[in-house]
Write a protein that holds these residues in place. Structure first.
Motif, PDB file in Angstrom:
ATOM      1  N   GLU A   4       3.842  -8.778  -9.517  1.00  0.00           N
ATOM      2  CA  GLU A   4       4.767  -8.331 -10.555  1.00  0.00           C
ATOM      3  C   GLU A   4       6.095  -9.034 -10.328  1.00  0.00           C
ATOM      4  N   ILE A   5       6.623  -9.628 -11.390  1.00  0.00           N
ATOM      5  CA  ILE A   5       7.950 -10.235 -11.342  1.00  0.00           C
ATOM      6  C   ILE A   5       8.816  -9.463 -12.319  1.00  0.00           C
ATOM      7  N   LEU A   6       9.858  -8.825 -11.781  1.00  0.00           N
ATOM      8  CA  LEU A   6      10.714  -7.944 -12.567  1.00  0.00           C
ATOM      9  C   LEU A   6      12.160  -8.426 -12.559  1.00  0.00           C
ATOM     10  N   THR A   7      12.835  -8.290 -13.699  1.00  0.00           N
ATOM     11  CA  THR A   7      14.272  -8.524 -13.795  1.00  0.00           C
ATOM     12  C   THR A   7      14.908  -7.188 -14.172  1.00  0.00           C
ATOM     13  N   PRO A   8      16.226  -7.098 -14.146  1.00  0.00           N
ATOM     14  CA  PRO A   8      16.855  -5.841 -14.578  1.00  0.00           C
ATOM     15  C   PRO A   8      16.510  -5.467 -16.027  1.00  0.00           C
ATOM     16  N   ASP A   9      16.159  -6.459 -16.843  1.00  0.00           N
ATOM     17  CA  ASP A   9      15.902  -6.222 -18.259  1.00  0.00           C
ATOM     18  C   ASP A   9      14.441  -5.985 -18.617  1.00  0.00           C
ATOM     19  N   LYS A  10      13.526  -6.664 -17.891  1.00  0.00           N
ATOM     20  CA  LYS A  10      12.125  -6.584 -18.299  1.00  0.00           C
ATOM     21  C   LYS A  10      11.193  -7.079 -17.201  1.00  0.00           C
ATOM     22  N   ASN A  70      -0.037  -5.224   1.425  1.00  0.00           N
ATOM     23  CA  ASN A  70      -1.375  -4.796   0.979  1.00  0.00           C
ATOM     24  C   ASN A  70      -1.884  -5.580  -0.228  1.00  0.00           C
ATOM     25  N   ASP A  71      -1.770  -6.891  -0.175  1.00  0.00           N
ATOM     26  CA  ASP A  71      -2.253  -7.779  -1.241  1.00  0.00           C
ATOM     27  C   ASP A  71      -1.553  -7.553  -2.576  1.00  0.00           C
ATOM     28  N   LYS A  72      -0.306  -7.079  -2.522  1.00  0.00           N
ATOM     29  CA  LYS A  72       0.517  -6.903  -3.709  1.00  0.00           C
ATOM     30  C   LYS A  72       1.867  -7.560  -3.458  1.00  0.00           C
ATOM     31  N   VAL A  73       2.340  -8.318  -4.458  1.00  0.00           N
ATOM     32  CA  VAL A  73       3.620  -9.009  -4.371  1.00  0.00           C
ATOM     33  C   VAL A  73       4.529  -8.455  -5.455  1.00  0.00           C
ATOM     34  N   ILE A  74       5.701  -7.999  -5.053  1.00  0.00           N
ATOM     35  CA  ILE A  74       6.715  -7.542  -6.004  1.00  0.00           C
ATOM     36  C   ILE A  74       7.937  -8.431  -5.817  1.00  0.00           C
ATOM     37  N   LEU A  75       8.361  -9.069  -6.892  1.00  0.00           N
ATOM     38  CA  LEU A  75       9.521  -9.939  -6.861  1.00  0.00           C
ATOM     39  C   LEU A  75      10.565  -9.347  -7.804  1.00  0.00           C
ATOM     40  N   LEU A  76      11.706  -8.953  -7.254  1.00  0.00           N
ATOM     41  CA  LEU A  76      12.826  -8.452  -8.058  1.00  0.00           C
ATOM     42  C   LEU A  76      13.792  -9.617  -8.210  1.00  0.00           C
ATOM     43  N   ALA A  77      13.920 -10.124  -9.427  1.00  0.00           N
ATOM     44  CA  ALA A  77      14.674 -11.349  -9.678  1.00  0.00           C
ATOM     45  C   ALA A  77      15.910 -11.117 -10.526  1.00  0.00           C
ATOM     46  N   GLU A  78      16.899 -11.973 -10.317  1.00  0.00           N
ATOM     47  CA  GLU A  78      18.085 -11.990 -11.172  1.00  0.00           C
ATOM     48  C   GLU A  78      17.847 -12.970 -12.296  1.00  0.00           C
TER      49      GLU A  78
END
Length: 78
Positions: A4-10, A70-78
Motif C-alpha cells: 500500500e502506498i498512501l499520501t495524506p490525500d489518497k 509479515n510480507d506487507k509493505v506500507i509506504l507513507l509518502a509525501e
C-alpha cells in the motif's frame, strides 16, 4: 507481498507485487517477498513497483516512511 502506498490525500497504489524499489536515506532499497522486518525513512525520488503481471508502476515522492512486516509493505509518502 501486499503493498500500500498512501499520501495524506489518497491511496495511490494497493495490491500484490513481486518487487518494490524505494529511495532510502542511505541509498536505494529493493524489497522482495519474505523480506526481513524493516522501518526506513525515505528521501525524495521515485518508487518503483513491479506487480504480479510484471508491469512496472512508478511514483514520484518527496519523502516518507516505509514499513515492511509479515510480507506487507506500507509506504507513507509525501
Amino acid at each position: 507481498m501486499f503493498i500500500e502506498i498512501l499520501t495524506p490525500d489518497k491511496k495511490i497504489f494497493s495490491g500484490d507485487a513481486e518487487y518494490i524499489d524505494v529511495p532510502g536515506q542511505a541509498g536505494r532499497t529493493g524489497i522482495l517477498k519474505n523480506h526481513a522486518p524493516l522501518i526506513s525513512a525515505l528521501k525524495a525520488g521515485q518508487v518503483k513497483v513491479r506487480d504480479m503481471e510484471k508491469k512496472e508502476h512508478r511514483f514520484d515522492i518527496k519523502g516518507g516512511i516505509l514499513e515492511v512486516s509479515n510480507d506487507k509493505v506500507i509506504l507513507l509518502a509525501e
